[in-house]
Design a protein around this motif. Structure first.
Motif, PDB file in Angstrom:
ATOM      1  N   GLU A 117       0.852  -1.197   0.000  1.00 30.23           N
ATOM      2  CA  GLU A 117       0.000   0.000   0.000  1.00 30.23           C
ATOM      3  C   GLU A 117       0.886   1.244   0.000  1.00 30.23           C
ATOM      4  OE1 GLU A 117      -3.836   0.401   2.378  1.00 30.23           O
ATOM      5  OE2 GLU A 117      -2.528   1.801   3.461  1.00 30.23           O
ATOM      6  N   ALA A 118       0.551   2.178  -0.870  1.00 30.51           N
ATOM      7  CA  ALA A 118       1.359   3.394  -1.007  1.00 30.51           C
ATOM      8  C   ALA A 118       0.460   4.621  -1.091  1.00 30.51           C
ATOM      9  CB  ALA A 118       2.230   3.311  -2.265  1.00 30.51           C
ATOM     10  N   VAL A 119       1.094   5.781  -0.981  1.00 29.96           N
ATOM     11  CA  VAL A 119       0.387   7.052  -1.151  1.00 29.96           C
ATOM     12  C   VAL A 119       1.393   8.066  -1.692  1.00 29.96           C
ATOM     13  CG1 VAL A 119       0.860   7.943   1.177  1.00 29.96           C
ATOM     14  CG2 VAL A 119      -1.212   8.678  -0.025  1.00 29.96           C
ATOM     15  N   GLN A 120       0.918   9.040  -2.427  1.00 28.20           N
ATOM     16  CA  GLN A 120       1.793  10.075  -2.949  1.00 28.20           C
ATOM     17  C   GLN A 120       2.262  11.005  -1.830  1.00 28.20           C
ATOM     18  OE1 GLN A 120       2.735  10.305  -6.498  1.00 28.20           O
ATOM     19  NE2 GLN A 120       2.004   8.237  -6.050  1.00 28.20           N
ATOM     20  N   LEU A 121       3.486  11.477  -1.964  1.00 25.41           N
ATOM     21  CA  LEU A 121       4.046  12.482  -1.058  1.00 25.41           C
ATOM     22  C   LEU A 121       4.623  13.614  -1.881  1.00 25.41           C
ATOM     23  CD1 LEU A 121       6.117  10.737   1.791  1.00 25.41           C
ATOM     24  CD2 LEU A 121       3.958  11.973   2.003  1.00 25.41           C
ATOM     25  N   ILE A 122       4.701  14.785  -1.268  1.00 27.19           N
ATOM     26  CA  ILE A 122       5.348  15.943  -1.887  1.00 27.19           C
ATOM     27  C   ILE A 122       6.652  16.196  -1.141  1.00 27.19           C
ATOM     28  CG2 ILE A 122       5.134  18.378  -2.504  1.00 27.19           C
ATOM     29  CD1 ILE A 122       2.058  18.005  -2.086  1.00 27.19           C
ATOM     30  N   ALA A 123       7.750  16.205  -1.860  1.00 31.83           N
ATOM     31  CA  ALA A 123       9.056  16.529  -1.280  1.00 31.83           C
ATOM     32  C   ALA A 123       9.381  17.982  -1.581  1.00 31.83           C
ATOM     33  CB  ALA A 123      10.135  15.620  -1.851  1.00 31.83           C
ATOM     34  N   LEU A 124       9.822  18.699  -0.552  1.00 27.19           N
ATOM     35  CA  LEU A 124      10.052  20.140  -0.659  1.00 27.19           C
ATOM     36  C   LEU A 124      11.280  20.551   0.154  1.00 27.19           C
ATOM     37  CD1 LEU A 124       6.379  20.970   0.244  1.00 27.19           C
ATOM     38  CD2 LEU A 124       7.366  21.641  -1.967  1.00 27.19           C
ATOM     39  N   PRO A 125      11.915  21.664  -0.204  1.00 29.27           N
ATOM     40  CA  PRO A 125      12.964  22.212   0.665  1.00 29.27           C
ATOM     41  C   PRO A 125      12.368  22.606   2.016  1.00 29.27           C
ATOM     42  CG  PRO A 125      13.039  23.215  -1.516  1.00 29.27           C
ATOM     43  CD  PRO A 125      11.769  22.439  -1.454  1.00 29.27           C
ATOM     44  N   LEU A 126      13.162  22.552   3.060  1.00 27.24           N
ATOM     45  CA  LEU A 126      12.684  22.886   4.395  1.00 27.24           C
ATOM     46  C   LEU A 126      12.095  24.291   4.473  1.00 27.24           C
ATOM     47  CD1 LEU A 126      15.490  21.372   6.665  1.00 27.24           C
ATOM     48  CD2 LEU A 126      13.122  20.590   6.458  1.00 27.24           C
ATOM     49  N   LYS A 127      12.628  25.206   3.680  1.00 29.43           N
ATOM     50  CA  LYS A 127      12.186  26.600   3.729  1.00 29.43           C
ATOM     51  C   LYS A 127      10.897  26.841   2.947  1.00 29.43           C
ATOM     52  CE  LYS A 127      15.049  27.989  -0.227  1.00 29.43           C
ATOM     53  NZ  LYS A 127      16.131  28.867  -0.703  1.00 29.43           N
ATOM     54  N   SER A 128      10.417  25.854   2.186  1.00 28.81           N
ATOM     55  CA  SER A 128       9.209  26.032   1.377  1.00 28.81           C
ATOM     56  C   SER A 128       7.999  26.310   2.256  1.00 28.81           C
ATOM     57  CB  SER A 128       8.954  24.796   0.523  1.00 28.81           C
ATOM     58  OG  SER A 128       7.730  24.916  -0.181  1.00 28.81           O
ATOM     59  N   LYS A 129       7.133  27.204   1.775  1.00 28.27           N
ATOM     60  CA  LYS A 129       5.913  27.546   2.510  1.00 28.27           C
ATOM     61  C   LYS A 129       4.686  26.772   2.019  1.00 28.27           C
ATOM     62  CE  LYS A 129       7.520  32.238   3.613  1.00 28.27           C
ATOM     63  NZ  LYS A 129       7.253  33.698   3.502  1.00 28.27           N
ATOM     64  N   VAL A 130       4.888  25.866   1.094  1.00 28.14           N
ATOM     65  CA  VAL A 130       3.788  25.048   0.582  1.00 28.14           C
ATOM     66  C   VAL A 130       3.271  24.130   1.696  1.00 28.14           C
ATOM     67  CG1 VAL A 130       3.192  23.176  -1.013  1.00 28.14           C
ATOM     68  CG2 VAL A 130       4.573  25.102  -1.810  1.00 28.14           C
ATOM     69  N   THR A 131       1.953  24.101   1.848  1.00 26.14           N
ATOM     70  CA  THR A 131       1.345  23.250   2.881  1.00 26.14           C
ATOM     71  C   THR A 131       0.352  22.239   2.308  1.00 26.14           C
ATOM     72  OG1 THR A 131      -0.448  24.854   3.265  1.00 26.14           O
ATOM     73  CG2 THR A 131       1.567  25.074   4.621  1.00 26.14           C
ATOM     74  N   LYS A 132       0.003  22.407   1.028  1.00 22.31           N
ATOM     75  CA  LYS A 132      -0.928  21.467   0.402  1.00 22.31           C
ATOM     76  C   LYS A 132      -0.678  21.398  -1.094  1.00 22.31           C
ATOM     77  CE  LYS A 132      -4.616  24.979   0.261  1.00 22.31           C
ATOM     78  NZ  LYS A 132      -6.009  25.286   0.686  1.00 22.31           N
ATOM     79  N   PHE A 133      -1.250  20.408  -1.718  1.00 18.15           N
ATOM     80  CA  PHE A 133      -0.976  20.099  -3.109  1.00 18.15           C
ATOM     81  C   PHE A 133      -1.316  21.254  -4.054  1.00 18.15           C
ATOM     82  CE2 PHE A 133      -2.484  17.639  -7.021  1.00 18.15           C
ATOM     83  CZ  PHE A 133      -1.213  17.455  -7.526  1.00 18.15           C
ATOM     84  N   THR A 134      -2.448  21.893  -3.859  1.00 18.38           N
ATOM     85  CA  THR A 134      -2.880  22.940  -4.788  1.00 18.38           C
ATOM     86  C   THR A 134      -1.950  24.148  -4.784  1.00 18.38           C
ATOM     87  OG1 THR A 134      -4.385  23.794  -3.088  1.00 18.38           O
ATOM     88  CG2 THR A 134      -5.312  22.298  -4.750  1.00 18.38           C
ATOM     89  N   GLU A 135      -1.147  24.292  -3.738  1.00 13.17           N
ATOM     90  CA  GLU A 135      -0.209  25.414  -3.669  1.00 13.17           C
ATOM     91  C   GLU A 135       1.032  25.200  -4.530  1.00 13.17           C
ATOM     92  OE1 GLU A 135       0.538  25.948   0.485  1.00 13.17           O
ATOM     93  OE2 GLU A 135      -1.456  26.763   0.896  1.00 13.17           O
ATOM     94  N   LEU A 136       1.083  24.060  -5.219  1.00 14.56           N
ATOM     95  CA  LEU A 136       2.203  23.809  -6.135  1.00 14.56           C
ATOM     96  C   LEU A 136       2.034  24.527  -7.472  1.00 14.56           C
ATOM     97  CD1 LEU A 136       2.854  19.981  -5.631  1.00 14.56           C
ATOM     98  CD2 LEU A 136       4.148  21.885  -4.671  1.00 14.56           C
ATOM     99  N   ARG A 137       0.867  25.077  -7.721  1.00 19.70           N
ATOM    100  CA  ARG A 137       0.648  25.804  -8.982  1.00 19.70           C
ATOM    101  C   ARG A 137       1.655  26.945  -9.102  1.00 19.70           C
ATOM    102  NH1 ARG A 137      -5.039  25.178  -7.538  1.00 19.70           N
ATOM    103  NH2 ARG A 137      -6.052  23.729  -8.997  1.00 19.70           N
ATOM    104  N   GLY A 138       2.257  27.047 -10.265  1.00 21.27           N
ATOM    105  CA  GLY A 138       3.244  28.090 -10.501  1.00 21.27           C
ATOM    106  C   GLY A 138       4.662  27.676 -10.155  1.00 21.27           C
ATOM    107  N   LEU A 139       4.834  26.498  -9.548  1.00 22.61           N
ATOM    108  CA  LEU A 139       6.164  25.988  -9.203  1.00 22.61           C
ATOM    109  C   LEU A 139       6.602  24.910 -10.190  1.00 22.61           C
ATOM    110  CD1 LEU A 139       5.792  25.595  -5.310  1.00 22.61           C
ATOM    111  CD2 LEU A 139       6.631  27.578  -6.596  1.00 22.61           C
ATOM    112  N   LYS A 140       7.891  24.704 -10.265  1.00 18.91           N
ATOM    113  CA  LYS A 140       8.426  23.630 -11.098  1.00 18.91           C
ATOM    114  C   LYS A 140       8.378  22.331 -10.300  1.00 18.91           C
ATOM    115  CE  LYS A 140      11.579  26.582 -13.753  1.00 18.91           C
ATOM    116  NZ  LYS A 140      13.004  26.872 -14.082  1.00 18.91           N
ATOM    117  N   ILE A 141       7.708  21.333 -10.894  1.00 18.15           N
ATOM    118  CA  ILE A 141       7.467  20.090 -10.163  1.00 18.15           C
ATOM    119  C   ILE A 141       8.090  18.918 -10.925  1.00 18.15           C
ATOM    120  CG2 ILE A 141       5.731  18.593  -9.118  1.00 18.15           C
ATOM    121  CD1 ILE A 141       3.772  20.982  -9.395  1.00 18.15           C
ATOM    122  N   GLY A 142       8.891  18.133 -10.226  1.00 24.07           N
ATOM    123  CA  GLY A 142       9.517  16.962 -10.819  1.00 24.07           C
ATOM    124  C   GLY A 142       8.684  15.710 -10.595  1.00 24.07           C
TER     125      GLY A 142
END
Length: 255
Positions: A117-142
């Motif tokens: 069983e798995a689930v998606q995760l978001i990896a971010l720099p420690l300083k990132s202010k993103v707190t949820k998936f929808t806040e990734l809009r406008g960012l470069k995502i790998g």
């Protein structure tokens, strides 16, 4: 002493009929061998070690299943982009490569019972202010091309959005995050957790309620019921006898 020509003809025939054949010195194995395809760029599920052989959680699981079911396997590193077509063409008999079971894939291949069983995760720099998936809009995502991470990010931004950076493997996407080439990576939790634990402490992960739980399955060619039954039977058996739990603990710790 002369022997008649008739005796000369009959004697060799008589000797050949009475001669006992020596028993064969070798016995050939009749065990079945199946070719297993996996994309070895997804540690800790599958990756290449120093001698280029493939190792990981998935490899240990399919080997345990093969041992229990009584067949042999040959694991072949196969790029993700060609993995499913290799199964369809018959060049691979079994696929195990952290493959999420979904309705689209079930149309063209058959899956075992879930084994992870798995689930998606978001990896971010420690300083990132993103707190949820929808806040990734406008960012470069790998993301890794063709994975569930690719699908969910494409759903958020649009499949052709220039901010989606696709890579052949999730570790490559995560390395690009370390290098500053992307702002975030979306991928399966097991891969992200393993990479960050072994490579850097300068990043964090966040989950999002919109990410549904996923289940990995072992794939066989559509309609290959005999092989699928062998796999399912052996998977059930290694869960019952504790083999599965030992393999899981080796890579992820105890549940």
């Amino acid at each position: 002493m002369r022997i008649s020509w008739l005796l000369l003809l009959v004697l060799p025939l008589f000797l050949s009929c009475t001669k006992k054949e020596a028993p064969s010195a070798t016995t050939h194995s009749t065990a079945l061998e199946f070719i297993v395809g996996t994309d070895a760029a997804y540690a800790p599920f599958e990756s290449e070690n120093a001698d280029k052989s493939v190792e990981g959680f998935d490899i240990d699981i399919i080997q345990a299943i093969a041992d229990k079911a009584g067949f042999k396997i040959k694991v072949v590193n196969t790029p993700w982009e060609g993995l499913f077509s290799q199964l369809a063409s018959g060049d691979r008999d079994i696929l195990i490569s952290a493959i999420t079971i979904n309705s689209e894939r079930k149309k063209v291949m058959d899956f075992s019972e879930p084994y992870f069983e798995a689930v998606q995760l978001i990896a971010l720099p420690l300083k990132s202010k993103v707190t949820k998936f929808t806040e990734l809009r406008g960012l470069k995502i790998g993301v890794q091309t063709g994975t569930t991470g690719d699908e969910v990010v494409s759903g958020l931004l649009g499949k052709t959005d220039a901010n989606i950076k696709r890579f052949e493997g999730t570790p490559l996407a995560l390395q690009e995050l370390v290098n500053g080439g992307v702002d975030a990576v979306v991928a399966d939790n097991g891969v992200i957790d393993n990479f960050l634990a072994n490579n850097t402490k300068a990043f964090k992960t966040i989950a999002d309620p919109s990410f549904a739980k996923e289940h990995y399955g072992i794939a066989v060619k559509k309609g290959n019921t005999e092989l699928l039954n062998k796999i399912n039977g052996a998977l059930t058996a290694i869960k019952k006898d504790g083999t599965y739990q030992k393999i899981y603990a080796k890579y992820f710790g105890k549940k």
